[in-house]
Enzyme design. Structure first.
Site, PDB file in Angstrom:
ATOM      1  N   GLU A 274       3.500   0.560  -0.184  1.00  0.00           N
ATOM      2  CA  GLU A 274       2.759   1.375  -1.168  1.00  0.00           C
ATOM      3  C   GLU A 274       3.365   1.247  -2.560  1.00  0.00           C
ATOM      4  O   GLU A 274       3.470   2.224  -3.305  1.00  0.00           O
ATOM      5  CB  GLU A 274       2.750   2.859  -0.732  1.00  0.00           C
ATOM      6  CG  GLU A 274       2.175   3.087   0.645  1.00  0.00           C
ATOM      7  CD  GLU A 274       2.040   4.549   1.045  1.00  0.00           C
ATOM      8  OE1 GLU A 274       2.136   5.437   0.169  1.00  0.00           O
ATOM      9  OE2 GLU A 274       1.848   4.803   2.253  1.00  0.00           O
TER      10      GLU A 274
ATOM     11  N   GLU B  89       5.405   9.293   7.175  1.00  0.00           N
ATOM     12  CA  GLU B  89       6.206  10.404   6.625  1.00  0.00           C
ATOM     13  C   GLU B  89       6.597  11.434   7.681  1.00  0.00           C
ATOM     14  O   GLU B  89       6.394  12.629   7.494  1.00  0.00           O
ATOM     15  CB  GLU B  89       5.451  11.062   5.447  1.00  0.00           C
ATOM     16  CG  GLU B  89       5.142  10.050   4.349  1.00  0.00           C
ATOM     17  CD  GLU B  89       4.310  10.608   3.195  1.00  0.00           C
ATOM     18  OE1 GLU B  89       4.001  11.806   3.219  1.00  0.00           O
ATOM     19  OE2 GLU B  89       3.976   9.830   2.284  1.00  0.00           O
TER      20      GLU B  89
HETATM   21  O1  9MR Z   1      -3.210   7.751  -3.001  1.00  0.00           O
HETATM   22  C1  9MR Z   1      -3.653   8.683  -2.043  1.00  0.00           C
HETATM   23  C2  9MR Z   1      -4.528   9.739  -2.711  1.00  0.00           C
HETATM   24  O2  9MR Z   1      -5.701   9.136  -3.198  1.00  0.00           O
HETATM   25  C3  9MR Z   1      -4.879  10.827  -1.704  1.00  0.00           C
HETATM   26  O3  9MR Z   1      -5.573  11.870  -2.349  1.00  0.00           O
HETATM   27  C4  9MR Z   1      -3.615  11.375  -1.050  1.00  0.00           C
HETATM   28  C5  9MR Z   1      -3.943  12.381   0.057  1.00  0.00           C
HETATM   29  O4  9MR Z   1      -4.606  11.754   1.109  1.00  0.00           O
HETATM   30  O5  9MR Z   1      -2.865  10.323  -0.461  1.00  0.00           O
HETATM   31  C6  9MR Z   1      -2.446   9.332  -1.378  1.00  0.00           C
HETATM   32  O6  9MR Z   1      -1.723   8.327  -0.692  1.00  0.00           O
HETATM   33  C7  9MR Z   1      -0.470   8.707  -0.132  1.00  0.00           C
HETATM   34  C8  9MR Z   1      -0.268   7.905   1.140  1.00  0.00           C
HETATM   35  O7  9MR Z   1      -1.337   8.103   2.031  1.00  0.00           O
HETATM   36  C9  9MR Z   1       1.038   8.242   1.807  1.00  0.00           C
HETATM   37  N1  9MR Z   1       2.141   8.077   0.886  1.00  0.00           N
HETATM   38  C10 9MR Z   1       2.015   8.759  -0.386  1.00  0.00           C
HETATM   39  C11 9MR Z   1       0.710   8.348  -1.065  1.00  0.00           C
HETATM   40  C12 9MR Z   1       0.591   8.996  -2.441  1.00  0.00           C
HETATM   41  O8  9MR Z   1       0.498  10.382  -2.329  1.00  0.00           O
END
Ligand code: 9MR
Length: 364
Positions: free
Chosen positions: A276, A161
């Site tokens: 994802e 990102e």
């Molecule tokens: O699914 C993830 C969630 O459990 C965490 O709390 C969050 C913060 O670390 O990140 C989520 O995963 C994200 C991913 O790392 C990057 N793309 C967006 C995902 C959903 O927010």
């Protein structure tokens, strides 16, 4: 419990052994990267699942589903800075190691997520104020983490990102500690450090909102292409683009825009990964059966556009069962009905989304 930096986890032979363990069913991808295809025919697109530690530790059904369905496991949070770096001097690899040992035991490949992100950094990292310190820390982090899993994690989300949410109003780059302190070269620094540490690893730039109609989405796809071209112009390795694919069911897929994006990436020699996948169902009508069909249709339109335009190296879902998903926390429905964003329902039964993904995977 934290562990001091201890160097590499295990043998390079782990990933190589996956293919052998499968009676020769392992495939060497074009870039020479071994990948597990434990549950699939040779031509089927490998399927990945992002793994949450809490259910991984406590829900035997969850582990069963990982064993049954995944070719690739991705620690969902355990390799992020906030999980690894409670303080400046130690690394805590415990969570990541648990998942990776499980992968090894069950002949699964692993993807690493993520070496640089603007979000989910510990407070002490956010407090850094000099460029010199930031660069040293970033390089050191990438070297330690990539080196520890060299030969065990063949594919990394190096940057996550880094494109602004809306490049039209914000410029191409995502604000945050790395951009603030290092400028746009933070991406170059990260890819260089990863490539130097594991020259055999597949290095991926990962981002969201790349699939829909509208100028914001066009601008985001263009920003990714510009970053890839810039890295290539400087001979910095970049092997793949990860489309996160947190798809909103109420948005329309830009099939032509997406196909063109895939063709451009292919002509740059860069692979395409779905990293994802899940479907945000907060605005769909309540009826679960109809909702499941709409969720599957959203994914189908997205995958159809990709598969029509090029090769998809892997499809990873951000979880496997509706029982555990970030969407339940972030995109609650107004009617209070539980979200249904993933391939299996809360009782681990396959939903239409599961069969849709299978259909495209079979196209190879
Ligand atoms: O699914 C993830 C969630 O459990 C965490 O709390 C969050 C913060 O670390 O990140 C989520 O995963 C994200 C991913 O790392 C990057 N793309 C967006 C995902 C959903 O927010």
């Amino acid at each position: 419990m934290s562990t001091h930096i201890t160097g590499r986890l295990t043998r390079r032979s782990f990933v190589n052994s996956v293919g052998t363990a499968l009676g020769g069913a392992g495939a060497l991808l074009a870039g020479g990267l071994p990948i597990s295809i434990a549950n699939s025919a040779v031509t089927k697109t490998p399927f990945g699942i992002a793994v949450e530690l809490e259910p991984f530790r406590n829900d035997p059904e969850y582990r069963k589903a990982l064993t049954k369905y995944a070719d690739i496991l991705v620690p969902m949070n355990a390799l992020k800075w906030a999980s690894l770096r409670h303080n400046r001097h130690e690394f805590d690899f415990n969570g990541a190691d648990e998942i990776i040992e499980f992968a090894k035991l069950h002949g699964k490949s692993v993807r690493g997520h993520a070496l640089l992100w603007y979000a989910y950094n510990p407070k002490w990292v956010e407090a850094i104020s000099s460029a010199k310190q930031a660069e040293k820390l970033l390089v050191e982090h990438i070297e330690q983490v990539v080196d520890r899993y060299r030969g065990v994690i063949p594919s990394w989300d190096v940057v996550n990102e880094v494109v602004a949410h809306d490049p039209l109003s914000q410029g191409n780059w995502r604000k945050g500690i790395w951009l603030d302190l290092l400028g746009r070269k933070h991406v170059e620094i990260a890819f260089k450090a990863a490539a130097r540490t594991d020259p055999n690893a597949q290095l991926v730039i990962n981002d969201y909102d790349l699939a829909n109609f509208g100028r914001r989405f066009d601008a985001r796809r263009d920003a990714i292409l510009a970053i890839v071209r810039n890295l290539q112009d400087q001979n910095i390795p970049v092997h793949g683009v990860g489309l996160q694919a947190h798809l909103y069911a109420e948005r329309e897929t830009d099939a032509d825009g997406l196909a063109l994006f895939v063709k451009k990436l292919t002509s740059l020699g860069v692979k395409l990964l779905v990293t994802e996948l899940d479907v945000i169902d907060w605005r769909l009508a309540r009826d679960p059966k109809r909702r499941d069909l709409a969720v599957a249709r959203t994914a189908s339109e997205f995958l159809a556009a990709l598969y029509s335009a090029g090769d998809v190296e892997s499809i990873t879902c951000w979880g496997i069962t509706d029982k555990y998903s970030w969407i339940t926390d972030v995109f609650k429905r107004k009617d209070g009905a539980p979200n249904r964003p993933l391939p299996l329902d809360r009782n681990y039964q396959p939903k239409p989304l599961f069969h849709t993904i299978e259909k495209y995977r079979n196209l190879g």
